[in-house]
Design a protein around this motif. Structure first.
Motif, PDB file in Angstrom:
ATOM      1  N   TYR A  60       0.868  -1.169   0.000  1.00 38.85           N
ATOM      2  CA  TYR A  60       0.000   0.000   0.000  1.00 38.85           C
ATOM      3  C   TYR A  60       0.911   1.227   0.000  1.00 38.85           C
ATOM      4  O   TYR A  60       2.043   1.170   0.468  1.00 38.85           O
ATOM      5  N   TYR A  61       0.416   2.319  -0.506  1.00 38.06           N
ATOM      6  CA  TYR A  61       1.210   3.536  -0.633  1.00 38.06           C
ATOM      7  C   TYR A  61       0.348   4.713  -0.197  1.00 38.06           C
ATOM      8  O   TYR A  61      -0.843   4.761  -0.497  1.00 38.06           O
ATOM      9  N   ASP A  62       0.953   5.675   0.488  1.00 42.98           N
ATOM     10  CA  ASP A  62       0.234   6.936   0.703  1.00 42.98           C
ATOM     11  C   ASP A  62       0.894   8.001  -0.168  1.00 42.98           C
ATOM     12  O   ASP A  62       1.990   7.806  -0.672  1.00 42.98           O
ATOM     13  N   ILE A  63       0.184   9.091  -0.362  1.00 42.51           N
ATOM     14  CA  ILE A  63       0.708  10.140  -1.250  1.00 42.51           C
ATOM     15  C   ILE A  63       1.235  11.338  -0.476  1.00 42.51           C
ATOM     16  O   ILE A  63       1.382  12.430  -1.034  1.00 42.51           O
ATOM     17  N   PRO A  81      -4.131   0.691  -8.025  1.00 42.85           N
ATOM     18  CA  PRO A  81      -4.889   1.891  -7.634  1.00 42.85           C
ATOM     19  C   PRO A  81      -5.697   1.713  -6.348  1.00 42.85           C
ATOM     20  O   PRO A  81      -5.935   2.671  -5.632  1.00 42.85           O
ATOM     21  N   ASP A  82      -6.081   0.479  -6.037  1.00 41.25           N
ATOM     22  CA  ASP A  82      -6.816   0.209  -4.794  1.00 41.25           C
ATOM     23  C   ASP A  82      -5.906   0.231  -3.569  1.00 41.25           C
ATOM     24  O   ASP A  82      -6.389   0.108  -2.446  1.00 41.25           O
ATOM     25  N   HIS A  83      -4.603   0.381  -3.787  1.00 45.25           N
ATOM     26  CA  HIS A  83      -3.630   0.355  -2.691  1.00 45.25           C
ATOM     27  C   HIS A  83      -2.983   1.724  -2.459  1.00 45.25           C
ATOM     28  O   HIS A  83      -1.957   1.825  -1.820  1.00 45.25           O
ATOM     29  N   ILE A  84      -3.601   2.772  -2.989  1.00 50.12           N
ATOM     30  CA  ILE A  84      -3.065   4.130  -2.818  1.00 50.12           C
ATOM     31  C   ILE A  84      -4.023   4.902  -1.918  1.00 50.12           C
ATOM     32  O   ILE A  84      -5.227   4.933  -2.152  1.00 50.12           O
ATOM     33  N   THR A  85      -3.472   5.528  -0.871  1.00 53.02           N
ATOM     34  CA  THR A  85      -4.290   6.285   0.063  1.00 53.02           C
ATOM     35  C   THR A  85      -3.765   7.717   0.190  1.00 53.02           C
ATOM     36  O   THR A  85      -2.599   7.990  -0.099  1.00 53.02           O
ATOM     37  N   TYR A  86      -4.631   8.581   0.618  1.00 56.98           N
ATOM     38  CA  TYR A  86      -4.231   9.960   0.878  1.00 56.98           C
ATOM     39  C   TYR A  86      -3.326  10.006   2.103  1.00 56.98           C
ATOM     40  O   TYR A  86      -3.469   9.228   3.046  1.00 56.98           O
ATOM     41  N   GLY A  87      -2.390  10.912   2.091  1.00 58.44           N
ATOM     42  CA  GLY A  87      -1.550  11.205   3.242  1.00 58.44           C
ATOM     43  C   GLY A  87      -1.065  12.631   3.111  1.00 58.44           C
ATOM     44  O   GLY A  87      -0.912  13.141   1.998  1.00 58.44           O
ATOM     45  N   ILE A 118      -8.690   7.246  -3.525  1.00 58.04           N
ATOM     46  CA  ILE A 118      -7.455   7.708  -2.874  1.00 58.04           C
ATOM     47  C   ILE A 118      -7.786   8.600  -1.690  1.00 58.04           C
ATOM     48  O   ILE A 118      -7.192   8.475  -0.615  1.00 58.04           O
ATOM     49  N   ASP A 119      -8.742   9.487  -1.856  1.00 54.53           N
ATOM     50  CA  ASP A 119      -9.106  10.415  -0.778  1.00 54.53           C
ATOM     51  C   ASP A 119      -9.623   9.699   0.464  1.00 54.53           C
ATOM     52  O   ASP A 119      -9.320  10.117   1.582  1.00 54.53           O
ATOM     53  N   ARG A 120     -10.392   8.619   0.281  1.00 52.19           N
ATOM     54  CA  ARG A 120     -11.020   8.004   1.446  1.00 52.19           C
ATOM     55  C   ARG A 120     -11.303   6.508   1.297  1.00 52.19           C
ATOM     56  O   ARG A 120     -11.062   5.728   2.203  1.00 52.19           O
ATOM     57  N   GLY A 121     -11.835   6.121   0.161  1.00 55.77           N
ATOM     58  CA  GLY A 121     -12.326   4.754  -0.021  1.00 55.77           C
ATOM     59  C   GLY A 121     -11.284   3.670   0.219  1.00 55.77           C
ATOM     60  O   GLY A 121     -11.576   2.657   0.868  1.00 55.77           O
ATOM     61  N   ASN A 122     -10.083   3.854  -0.289  1.00 50.89           N
ATOM     62  CA  ASN A 122      -9.050   2.833  -0.107  1.00 50.89           C
ATOM     63  C   ASN A 122      -8.638   2.699   1.352  1.00 50.89           C
ATOM     64  O   ASN A 122      -8.388   1.594   1.828  1.00 50.89           O
ATOM     65  N   LYS A 131     -14.254   3.097   9.329  1.00 50.87           N
ATOM     66  CA  LYS A 131     -15.241   3.610   8.367  1.00 50.87           C
ATOM     67  C   LYS A 131     -16.363   4.328   9.096  1.00 50.87           C
ATOM     68  O   LYS A 131     -16.918   3.820  10.064  1.00 50.87           O
ATOM     69  N   ALA A 132     -16.673   5.529   8.625  1.00 50.30           N
ATOM     70  CA  ALA A 132     -17.722   6.341   9.286  1.00 50.30           C
ATOM     71  C   ALA A 132     -19.093   5.929   8.851  1.00 50.30           C
ATOM     72  O   ALA A 132     -19.370   5.514   7.809  1.00 50.30           O
TER      73      ALA A 132
END
Length: 132
Positions: A60-63, A81-87, A118-122, A131-132
């Motif tokens: 997984y990767y954050d940005i 793409p499912d392994h990229i998260t916001y940071g 990327i913003d939230r879903g992943n 999860k909210a």
């Protein structure tokens, strides 16, 4: 990754230099004999390269501090793409730097579903209890 398949590793800052050296990593997984020839054969047959680099798609990767016009395309080329998260790297990075790179991310043209992931879903998929 094979020894501990239940661990989900998150590589910060778009994996650092991992996307940049993906093909060097490829060379290390090939047999010692004729590495250069094997690499060129794989590169010429583009459909085979991702198979040999599949281990990179398991991370997984954050940005965080990495949404630049040079780093983000490299990450998208290597990562699932499912392994990229916001940071953001806040509070360690100054707010002005975080704001500047957030602006670059907002300007980057990508499909709205990928941006939402990327913003939230992943992250929600990776940490379902949050999860909210």
């Amino acid at each position: 990754m094979k020894k501990y398949p239940g661990i989900k590793f998150i590589l910060a800052h778009a994996g650092g230099f991992v996307p940049y050296i993906a093909y060097r990593i490829l060379l290390t997984v090939l047999n010692e004999k004729n590495k250069a020839q094997q690499a060129w054969t794989l590169i010429d047959q583009k459909h085979q390269v991702p198979e040999h680099l599949a281990v990179l798609k398991q991370f997984y990767y954050d940005i965080a501090l990495s949404a630049s016009p040079a780093a983000l395309p490299s990450l998208l080329e290597v990562a699932d793409p499912d392994h990229i998260t916001y940071g953001s790297d806040f509070p360690f990075a100054p707010p002005a730097v975080v704001g500047f790179l957030n602006g670059r991310f907002e300007e980057y043209r990508m499909h709205s579903s990928l941006r939402a992931a990327i913003d939230r879903g992943n992250a929600e998929a990776l940490f379902p209890r949050l999860k909210a």
